[in-house]
Design a protein around this motif. Structure first.
Motif, PDB file in Angstrom:
ATOM      1  N   LEU A   1       0.824  -1.211   0.000  1.00 55.44           N
ATOM      2  CA  LEU A   1       0.000   0.000   0.000  1.00 55.44           C
ATOM      3  C   LEU A   1       0.861   1.264   0.000  1.00 55.44           C
ATOM      4  N   MET A   2       2.182   1.063  -0.198  1.00 55.43           N
ATOM      5  CA  MET A   2       3.158   2.142  -0.316  1.00 55.43           C
ATOM      6  C   MET A   2       3.258   2.966   0.965  1.00 55.43           C
TER       7      MET A   2
ATOM      8  N   VAL B   1       1.063  -0.108 -12.949  1.00 57.58           N
ATOM      9  CA  VAL B   1       0.246  -0.130 -11.738  1.00 57.58           C
ATOM     10  C   VAL B   1       0.876  -1.023 -10.672  1.00 57.58           C
ATOM     11  N   LEU B   2       1.458  -2.158 -11.084  1.00 60.84           N
ATOM     12  CA  LEU B   2       1.949  -3.142 -10.118  1.00 60.84           C
ATOM     13  C   LEU B   2       3.371  -2.902  -9.634  1.00 60.84           C
ATOM     14  N   LEU B   3       4.207  -2.236 -10.417  1.00 60.92           N
ATOM     15  CA  LEU B   3       5.630  -2.158 -10.085  1.00 60.92           C
ATOM     16  C   LEU B   3       5.880  -1.487  -8.732  1.00 60.92           C
ATOM     17  N   ARG B   4       5.225  -0.366  -8.472  1.00 63.13           N
ATOM     18  CA  ARG B   4       5.466   0.368  -7.226  1.00 63.13           C
ATOM     19  C   ARG B   4       4.973  -0.413  -6.006  1.00 63.13           C
TER      20      ARG B   4
ATOM     21  N   PHE C   1       7.396   6.077  -0.545  1.00 67.12           N
ATOM     22  CA  PHE C   1       8.034   6.590  -1.767  1.00 67.12           C
ATOM     23  C   PHE C   1       7.910   8.102  -1.832  1.00 67.12           C
ATOM     24  N   HIS C   2       8.928   8.753  -2.428  1.00 63.54           N
ATOM     25  CA  HIS C   2       8.798  10.178  -2.724  1.00 63.54           C
ATOM     26  C   HIS C   2       8.985  10.449  -4.206  1.00 63.54           C
TER      27      HIS C   2
ATOM     28  N   LYS D   1      14.073   7.857   5.058  1.00 67.28           N
ATOM     29  CA  LYS D   1      13.544   7.410   6.342  1.00 67.28           C
ATOM     30  C   LYS D   1      12.088   7.822   6.476  1.00 67.28           C
ATOM     31  N   CYS D   2      11.352   7.046   7.277  1.00 71.50           N
ATOM     32  CA  CYS D   2       9.917   7.293   7.461  1.00 71.50           C
ATOM     33  C   CYS D   2       9.716   8.600   8.199  1.00 71.50           C
TER      34      CYS D   2
END
Ligand SMILES: [Zn+2]
Length: 128
Positions: free
Chosen positions: A16-17, A98-101, A28-29, A37-38
């Motif tokens: 769910l990224m 759509v699926l790669l990320r 992701f950015h 880092k989060c």
């Protein structure tokens, strides 16, 4: 060894990224560039090694889906070759994008849960 980590939950959060540790911060950015880092919990991700696994999984899943769908449509219709190309090439490209990320996120979540590549608090050198 630290607190236990739920592998499925970490992979689902990554899919769910979101950060595999807290599930709140974005993972992701960029389209495929993970955050260092989060921003919510501070977990560092710069040392992950997703490498070729996300594209491999994407090709595996999309290939099986598109070939199965193509063969199913071929069974029940007699579309000309150009029509198949007009359908399945865009479907293949769209599904891959759509699926790669999400698959890269799930891979990072798996590595975090398995404490791979520095996610266990040890450096790579101390594993050798
Ligand atoms: Zn987090």
């Amino acid at each position: 060894m630290g607190e236990p980590r739920d592998t499925l939950q970490a992979m689902a959060r990554g899919f769910l990224m979101r950060c595999p540790r807290c599930g709140r911060g974005p993972l992701f950015h960029g389209f495929l560039k993970s955050v260092d880092k989060c921003e919510a919990c501070g977990e560092v991700f710069h040392h992950h090694r997703a490498d070729d696994l996300p594209p491999y999984l994407t090709i595996f899943i999309v290939g099986h889906l598109v070939v199965a769908l193509f063969m199913g449509v071929e069974q029940v219709s007699d579309l000309p070759l150009w029509a198949h190309l007009a359908i399945w090439i865009p479907v293949t490209i769209a599904l891959s994008l759509v699926l790669l990320r999400p698959l890269k996120g799930a891979t990072i979540g798996l590595q975090w849960a398995m404490r791979m590549h520095g996610f266990g608090g040890r450096s790579e050198e101390s594993d050798a």
